[in-house]
Design a protein around this motif. Structure first.
Motif, PDB file in Angstrom:
ATOM      1  N   ASN A 201       0.851  -1.182   0.000  1.00 43.72           N
ATOM      2  CA  ASN A 201       0.000   0.000   0.000  1.00 43.72           C
ATOM      3  C   ASN A 201       0.897   1.246   0.000  1.00 43.72           C
ATOM      4  OD1 ASN A 201      -1.623   2.164   0.724  1.00 43.72           O
ATOM      5  ND2 ASN A 201      -2.936   0.910   2.028  1.00 43.72           N
ATOM      6  N   LEU A 202       1.041   1.845  -1.184  1.00 43.52           N
ATOM      7  CA  LEU A 202       1.970   2.970  -1.347  1.00 43.52           C
ATOM      8  C   LEU A 202       1.612   4.153  -0.439  1.00 43.52           C
ATOM      9  CD1 LEU A 202       4.289   4.495  -2.788  1.00 43.52           C
ATOM     10  CD2 LEU A 202       2.697   5.008  -4.634  1.00 43.52           C
ATOM     11  N   LEU A 203       0.302   4.483  -0.372  1.00 47.67           N
ATOM     12  CA  LEU A 203      -0.079   5.666   0.418  1.00 47.67           C
ATOM     13  C   LEU A 203       0.153   5.436   1.914  1.00 47.67           C
ATOM     14  CD1 LEU A 203      -3.249   6.935  -1.481  1.00 47.67           C
ATOM     15  CD2 LEU A 203      -0.871   7.657  -1.715  1.00 47.67           C
ATOM     16  N   ALA A 204      -0.055   4.180   2.353  1.00 48.72           N
ATOM     17  CA  ALA A 204       0.204   3.864   3.771  1.00 48.72           C
ATOM     18  C   ALA A 204       1.706   3.961   4.062  1.00 48.72           C
ATOM     19  CB  ALA A 204      -0.326   2.475   4.108  1.00 48.72           C
ATOM     20  N   ALA A 205       2.532   3.561   3.091  1.00 55.41           N
ATOM     21  CA  ALA A 205       3.991   3.667   3.266  1.00 55.41           C
ATOM     22  C   ALA A 205       4.390   5.141   3.369  1.00 55.41           C
ATOM     23  CB  ALA A 205       4.718   3.003   2.102  1.00 55.41           C
TER      24      ALA A 205
END
Ligand SMILES: C[S@@+](CC[C@H](N)C(=O)[O-])C[C@H]1O[C@@H](n2cnc3c(N)ncnc32)[C@H](O)[C@@H]1O
Length: 235
Positions: free
Chosen positions: A132-136
């Motif tokens: 999950n890019l946005l969570a990273a």
């Protein structure tokens, strides 16, 4: 869309860990070393004061070691969730003469650090594998100090039509074949190539960062957009 389920990604890197460094040297004809050096040299921290750097998805530790070589006074920490990739890092660091780098098994999506802990975060060829890019990005924002910087080295997609065709042949055919031969896991190298074709690059990548939380400092294309270096600052 490729599945980026964390346990599959971890198993895949565990399965190629032993041959990962030699495959990188061969498949990039040594180019990854040049890119990694430029990536680390361009960080330009204030070297007069003590500072802390976190290398996420450190793998076998290349970037963490290069960071310590360049910035002797920095406290460097490398994290990765593949134990077999990470297993190799301390011995490599010791061989290079850097015993004090801290290597920890951890997930980028649940970093085991307090808010505002680091002056810089680096991540090289790791961000496209995260589920999950946005969570990273939210985790990077949380553990970076105010005005701290995030440095990303990641594959892109060549824009020039002729170069894109030539590189496409190498990337789709030769890379999975050779990677499979070296590691015994052709599927892993097919995944690695597909994941870079699908991952947002250039301006599309930078758009994932909210403009209220982050400021873009630099975006450099390498080898006709085969890869990019992005540098962003937390507001
Ligand atoms: C292609 S390797 C890059 C290793 C190293 N940074 C380099 O440039 O050679 C990608 C690494 O990302 C790690 N990785 C992927 N997702 C992760 C996550 N959510 N948390 C921690 N590590 C992750 C993998 O285990 C793997 O070691």
């Amino acid at each position: 869309m490729l599945s980026k389920e964390a346990s599959l990604i971890r198993d895949m890197f565990n399965s190629v860990a032993e041959s990962y460094d030699s495959a990188n040297d061969l498949l990039s004809l040594g180019m990854h070393r040049v890119w990694k050096k430029n990536f680390v040299n361009g960080i330009s921290p204030d070297t007069k004061v003590f500072f802390e750097i976190l290398d996420c998805a450190t793998g076998t530790g290349d970037i963490a070691i290069e960071l310590q070589r360049c910035y002797r006074r920095a406290k460097v920490t490398g994290i990765d969730f593949s134990e077999k990739m990470l297993d190799q890092a301390p011995a490599k660091a010791e061989k290079a003469g850097f015993k004090k780098i801290r290597f920890l098994a951890a997930d980028i999506l649940k970093l085991p650090f307090s808010d505002n802990s680091f002056d810089h975060i680096t991540i090289s060829f790791g961000i496209r594998n995260v589920e999950n890019l946005l969570a990273a990005i939210a985790e990077f924002e949380r553990v970076l100090k105010p005005n701290g910087q995030l440095h990303v080295l990641e594959f892109g997609q060549p824009q020039n039509q002729i170069w894109s065709k030539v590189y496409g042949i190498y990337h789709r055919k030769l890379l999975p074949f050779l990677g499979g031969l070296i590691s015994g896991n052709q599927e892993a190298y097919s995944y690695l190539n597909k994941s870079s074709e699908e991952f947002p690059s250039g301006k599309e990548f930078v758009k994932q960062f909210s403009s209220t939380a982050w400021k873009e400092l630099e975006m450099t294309s390498l080898l006709g957009s085969v890869a990019y270096i992005y540098r962003l600052q937390k507001n």
